[in-house]
Scaffold this motif. Structure first.
Motif, PDB file in Angstrom:
ATOM      1  N   GLN A 118      -0.443  -4.106  -5.320  1.00 60.65           N
ATOM      2  CA  GLN A 118      -0.422  -2.872  -5.466  1.00 60.65           C
ATOM      3  C   GLN A 118      -1.352  -1.418  -5.144  1.00 60.65           C
ATOM      4  O   GLN A 118      -2.086  -1.792  -6.625  1.00 60.65           O
ATOM      5  CB  GLN A 118       0.609  -2.146  -6.429  1.00 60.65           C
ATOM      6  CG  GLN A 118       2.155  -2.907  -6.269  1.00 60.65           C
ATOM      7  CD  GLN A 118       3.085  -2.957  -6.977  1.00 60.65           C
ATOM      8  OE1 GLN A 118       3.645  -3.632  -7.893  1.00 60.65           O
ATOM      9  NE2 GLN A 118       3.432  -1.633  -6.570  1.00 60.65           N
ATOM     10  N   VAL A 119      -1.534  -0.385  -4.251  1.00 59.93           N
ATOM     11  CA  VAL A 119      -1.760   0.260  -4.706  1.00 59.93           C
ATOM     12  C   VAL A 119      -1.085   1.436  -4.435  1.00 59.93           C
ATOM     13  O   VAL A 119      -0.172   1.612  -3.710  1.00 59.93           O
ATOM     14  CB  VAL A 119      -2.494   0.751  -3.019  1.00 59.93           C
ATOM     15  CG1 VAL A 119      -3.780   1.744  -3.301  1.00 59.93           C
ATOM     16  CG2 VAL A 119      -4.221  -0.735  -3.572  1.00 59.93           C
ATOM     17  N   GLU A 120      -0.892   2.066  -5.431  1.00 61.54           N
ATOM     18  CA  GLU A 120      -0.310   3.514  -5.904  1.00 61.54           C
ATOM     19  C   GLU A 120      -0.327   4.588  -6.415  1.00 61.54           C
ATOM     20  O   GLU A 120      -1.824   4.666  -6.756  1.00 61.54           O
ATOM     21  CB  GLU A 120       0.668   3.023  -6.838  1.00 61.54           C
ATOM     22  CG  GLU A 120       0.053   2.397  -8.177  1.00 61.54           C
ATOM     23  CD  GLU A 120       1.170   1.983  -8.724  1.00 61.54           C
ATOM     24  OE1 GLU A 120       2.206   1.344  -8.385  1.00 61.54           O
ATOM     25  OE2 GLU A 120       0.866   1.440 -11.014  1.00 61.54           O
ATOM     26  N   LEU A 157     -10.114  17.843  -2.503  1.00 65.50           N
ATOM     27  CA  LEU A 157      -8.643  16.978  -2.803  1.00 65.50           C
ATOM     28  C   LEU A 157      -9.056  15.766  -3.546  1.00 65.50           C
ATOM     29  O   LEU A 157     -10.548  15.648  -3.807  1.00 65.50           O
ATOM     30  CB  LEU A 157      -7.911  16.622  -1.822  1.00 65.50           C
ATOM     31  CG  LEU A 157      -7.624  17.466  -0.396  1.00 65.50           C
ATOM     32  CD1 LEU A 157      -6.637  16.199   0.787  1.00 65.50           C
ATOM     33  CD2 LEU A 157      -6.159  18.261  -1.056  1.00 65.50           C
ATOM     34  N   THR A 158      -8.632  15.515  -4.507  1.00 66.51           N
ATOM     35  CA  THR A 158      -9.088  14.770  -5.617  1.00 66.51           C
ATOM     36  C   THR A 158      -7.878  13.281  -5.089  1.00 66.51           C
ATOM     37  O   THR A 158      -6.891  13.252  -5.023  1.00 66.51           O
ATOM     38  CB  THR A 158      -7.924  15.142  -7.081  1.00 66.51           C
ATOM     39  OG1 THR A 158      -9.231  15.933  -7.525  1.00 66.51           O
ATOM     40  CG2 THR A 158      -8.938  13.815  -7.659  1.00 66.51           C
ATOM     41  N   VAL A 159      -8.576  12.316  -4.827  1.00 68.22           N
ATOM     42  CA  VAL A 159      -7.892  10.943  -4.716  1.00 68.22           C
ATOM     43  C   VAL A 159      -7.628  10.191  -5.793  1.00 68.22           C
ATOM     44  O   VAL A 159      -9.063   9.868  -6.144  1.00 68.22           O
ATOM     45  CB  VAL A 159      -8.997  10.267  -3.596  1.00 68.22           C
ATOM     46  CG1 VAL A 159      -7.914   9.193  -3.474  1.00 68.22           C
ATOM     47  CG2 VAL A 159      -8.902  10.701  -2.493  1.00 68.22           C
ATOM     48  N   ASP A 160      -6.967   9.666  -6.328  1.00 68.41           N
ATOM     49  CA  ASP A 160      -6.663   9.042  -7.332  1.00 68.41           C
ATOM     50  C   ASP A 160      -5.571   8.221  -7.179  1.00 68.41           C
ATOM     51  O   ASP A 160      -4.379   8.542  -6.919  1.00 68.41           O
ATOM     52  CB  ASP A 160      -6.243  10.496  -8.241  1.00 68.41           C
ATOM     53  CG  ASP A 160      -5.954   9.914  -9.733  1.00 68.41           C
ATOM     54  OD1 ASP A 160      -6.148   8.240  -9.780  1.00 68.41           O
ATOM     55  OD2 ASP A 160      -4.493  10.020 -10.572  1.00 68.41           O
ATOM     56  N   MET A 218       1.057  -1.053   0.465  1.00 73.21           N
ATOM     57  CA  MET A 218      -0.346   0.209  -0.518  1.00 73.21           C
ATOM     58  C   MET A 218       0.710   1.294   0.049  1.00 73.21           C
ATOM     59  O   MET A 218       1.720   1.572   1.296  1.00 73.21           O
ATOM     60  CB  MET A 218      -0.722  -0.282   1.150  1.00 73.21           C
ATOM     61  CG  MET A 218      -1.551  -1.417   1.278  1.00 73.21           C
ATOM     62  SD  MET A 218      -3.372  -0.984  -0.116  1.00 73.21           S
ATOM     63  CE  MET A 218      -4.456  -0.121   0.509  1.00 73.21           C
ATOM     64  N   PHE A 219       1.128   1.532  -1.263  1.00 78.00           N
ATOM     65  CA  PHE A 219       1.966   3.077  -0.771  1.00 78.00           C
ATOM     66  C   PHE A 219       3.116   3.270  -0.387  1.00 78.00           C
ATOM     67  O   PHE A 219       3.742   3.693  -0.224  1.00 78.00           O
ATOM     68  CB  PHE A 219       1.411   4.410  -0.454  1.00 78.00           C
ATOM     69  CG  PHE A 219      -0.273   4.502  -0.719  1.00 78.00           C
ATOM     70  CD1 PHE A 219      -0.314   5.272  -2.125  1.00 78.00           C
ATOM     71  CD2 PHE A 219      -1.819   4.494   0.031  1.00 78.00           C
ATOM     72  CE1 PHE A 219      -1.896   5.540  -1.996  1.00 78.00           C
ATOM     73  CE2 PHE A 219      -2.735   4.697  -0.070  1.00 78.00           C
ATOM     74  CZ  PHE A 219      -3.532   5.424  -1.420  1.00 78.00           C
ATOM     75  N   GLY A 220       3.801   2.454  -0.581  1.00 78.03           N
ATOM     76  CA  GLY A 220       5.372   1.182  -0.291  1.00 78.03           C
ATOM     77  C   GLY A 220       5.957   1.298  -1.533  1.00 78.03           C
ATOM     78  O   GLY A 220       5.819   1.641  -2.530  1.00 78.03           O
TER      79      GLY A 220
END
Length: 288
Positions: free
Chosen positions: A194-196, A276-279, A173-175
């Motif tokens: 993966q979350v990026e 904010l935009t979460v993308d 996760m974002f790692g």
């Protein structure tokens, strides 16, 4: 449905299997690692540390816990859970147990959400690992002491203290992905998820704290060695924050806090509200 802590740990010094006896884990060579009072085990040897206190600080962990527990990233947790359980009914593991590692688990938010989202009849064996002892300690504190759901471990993605080919899912996760290690610990047919961040992720905040933004490189990711593509999903939504504390927590839990200029951080601290935009992208890689 049953959820149990992951068992197939490996000694970080020699790679041999670890076995739990009482309040410690030990390998055949006699290397022993005590279980902390909060229930986690530290499997990060001094020789694998790049600093005396690696990873997120206690303050950063607290900021992330407050922000995530407010539900601002719940859609990300839901998308992750869907990716984890997608096609599990077709895999039909022999013991019907899905073994999952969150590599870089932070304070455990996504792993707890995963446990709550497990479909009826799906058994889970969970492990959260982070290089920050503060993050792992916070995760372990939030687990059920009488019946813990996850194995919480201080360790490094570069040298996962996990036996080879024992996992069905690895989450990043974002790692910082270590593909060779992820490939080693996944079973054939297992999936790395993966979350990026996408190109517009938190763009409005970045516009404020940076003098200029670097252009995004639009190129399809190459398949890491040992993996083939298994699908990508894009998640995008608007997030409005209307109090200074939450905006401060968001900034503190991201790398932008250290990359931003002093002037940029001061501008962010003056904000009363921001949308904010979460993308993000959820990318699945299948272990061949």
């Amino acid at each position: 449905m049953s959820i149990i802590p992951f068992q197939a740990l490996a000694c970080p010094l020699d790679g041999e299997p670890l076995n739990q006896s009482g309040s410690a884990w030990s390998c055949p060579a006699g290397h022993s690692f005590d279980i902390a009072k909060h229930g986690y085990v530290n499997l990060l040897p001094v020789q694998q540390k790049r600093s005396s206190d690696p990873g997120d600080s206690n303050a950063m962990v607290a900021a992330r816990r407050r922000f995530l527990n407010s539900g601002h990233y719940q859609p990300i947790a839901e998308a992750l859970s869907s990716a984890v359980f997608d096609h599990t009914e077709r895999e039909a593991p022999s013991d019907a147990l899905l073994r999952c590692l969150d590599a870089g688990c932070g304070e455990g938010y996504y792993l707890r959400a995963l446990a709550q989202a497990a479909p009826n009849g799906q058994s889970l064996s969970l492990m959260g690992l982070d290089i920050s002892k503060w993050a792992v300690q916070a995760a372990a504190k939030q687990d059920d002491k009488q019946a813990p759901q996850s194995r919480w471990v201080v360790g490094s993605n570069a040298n996962l203290p996990v036996q080879s080919a024992t996992l069905d899912r690895v989450l990043c996760m974002f790692g910082f992905p270590m593909y060779h290690e992820f490939a080693r610990v996944l079973k054939p047919g297992g999936v790395l998820i993966q979350v990026e961040a996408g190109p517009d992720h938190l763009r409005e905040l970045r516009d404020i704290i940076y003098p200029s933004l670097k252009p995004e490189r639009a190129s399809a990711p190459e398949s890491p060695a040992g993996f083939i593509p298994s699908g990508t999903e894009n998640l995008r939504y608007a997030l409005t924050l209307s109090d200074t504390e939450t905006m401060t927590d968001l900034l503190a839990m991201t790398p932008h806090f250290y990359r931003a200029t002093t002037e940029g951080r001061e501008k962010a601290a003056e904000l009363k509200t921001i949308t904010l935009t979460v993308d993000v992208r959820v990318v699945r890689w299948a272990r061949v």
